[in-house]
Design a protein around this motif. Structure first.
Motif: not given
Length: 367
Positions: A75-85, A93-99, A207-218
């Protein structure tokens, strides 16, 4: 054209709350406009959360899709990660606000888009998304407070939106909202012969977010395609439009408006088509826009959207969307989409304007 299942998925994924701290008897007595103003003036910090949920969709009473979803929102940075199955197919999908980055594991495809380059801001807060939804529907829908209760052990407010008349964004929705966090815990939407439901459980706040929460491992072998490159637009001439479409096309030849500019864009991916838009002005103000592209092949899903109805245009079958004042039809292998650019345009006026179109090519100067 966006089909109704994905349209309602977007609606179902809206997250928000309403009237935190307001007594239930006061809420039940509020009109739709009063409720919206109360939401706008409420002060609430954007919520950070991790949530799991299930999205279900029905057509003609038959369950057609069941998707599991996971969301991480800062909520502080507006970043969002979504996983659908769904049926073993997982998308990220990840939205960092810039990409925005999307990765579909099953197909091995990935896409990215630089949204900062087109002026996008980080994701809206949950409150802002709900306010926007209510603002869009306040004239066409009744907004009703159904009361307070509990859902999966947490306090919720029950809100109902029903269309004032059929054919005007005929979507009926119910929301169960956490009044402290602006989080929609459950949403049911019905639209024509379709229905969708989303239910979040569990929800973990802050929750606590790690440095990789909003990074996709492609995987390295996956080619990440740039969506900014797949859709490019430029200003063109009438002759260039004719060459791109491969044939003559309908134009306005009246004296009341003038052709101001023509934009052509190329969309890659599955659509892979050239699309042109002609803008017609009167006294330096855009009155209508006419978008043209090659008509989709037979077999493409042409299911009507909730606000879309069948009609006749130039003696052929067409559709009309009241909410955006858009009239569409196919003629001689081309798809035409005529949009009134302000509220003054009616369906009858757009149809009359379309009837006056011809295949000749002169350009008039601005009146």
């Amino acid at each position: 054209m966006m089909k109704k299942g994905w349209m309602m998925l977007g609606t179902a994924l809206l997250a928000g709350s309403l009237l935190g701290g307001c007594a239930e008897k006061d809420m039940l007595a509020m009109s739709g406009d009063e409720m919206i103003e109360k939401v706008v003036s409420a002060e609430t910090e954007p919520a950070s959360y991790y949530a799991e949920g299930v999205i279900k969709m029905w057509t003609d009473g038959e369950l057609t899709n069941t998707m599991q979803i996971k969301e991480w929102v800062d909520g502080e940075t507006g970043q969002k990660r979504t996983e659908t199955a769904e049926n073993g197919n997982v998308s990220y999908a990840v939205n960092t606000g810039k990409e925005i980055t999307i990765y579909e594991k099953e197909t091995g495809t990935a896409y990215s888009m630089n949204v900062s380059a087109i002026g996008e801001q980080p994701q809206q807060t949950q409150k802002q998304m709900l306010v926007d939804q209510l603002e869009r529907l306040r004239d066409s829908h009744n907004v009703i407070m159904k009361g307070q209760g509990k859902l999966h052990g947490q306090d919720v407010i029950h809100i109902e939106l029903t269309p004032k008349e059929e054919g005007t964004l005929s979507i009926s929705s119910e929301y169960w909202v956490d009044p402290k966090t602006w989080m929609i815990v459950k949403c049911i939407s019905e639209y024509g012969d379709g229905k969708s439901e989303i239910l979040y459980d569990p929800i973990e706040y802050n929750p606590e977010f790690s440095e990789n929460t909003f990074v996709l491992d492609i995987p390295k072998e996956v080619d990440v395609k740039n969506l900014n490159d797949l859709s490019q637009s430029s200003e063109v001439t009438l002759e260039e439009v004719k060459q791109a479409l491969g044939q003559s096309f309908l134009q306005y030849q009246g004296e009341e408006m003038a052709l101001s500019r023509i934009e052509m864009s190329h969309t890659g991916g599955e659509l892979n088509r050239d699309e042109v838009t002609l803008y017609y002005v009167q006294k330096d103000k855009v009155e209508v826009s006419l978008t043209i592209f090659k008509a989709p092949e037979e077999g493409v899903d042409e299911t009507l959207l909730p606000d879309e109805k069948s009609t006749k245009v130039r003696d052929v079958d067409g559709t009309y969307m009241k909410s955006i004042r858009n009239l569409s039809w196919d003629e001689n292998g081309l798809r035409y989409s005529l949009m009134g650019e302000h509220d003054g345009w009616t369906e009858a006026e757009l149809r009359a304007w379309a009837e006056a179109l011809t295949l000749s090519n002169p350009i008039h100067s601005t009146p």
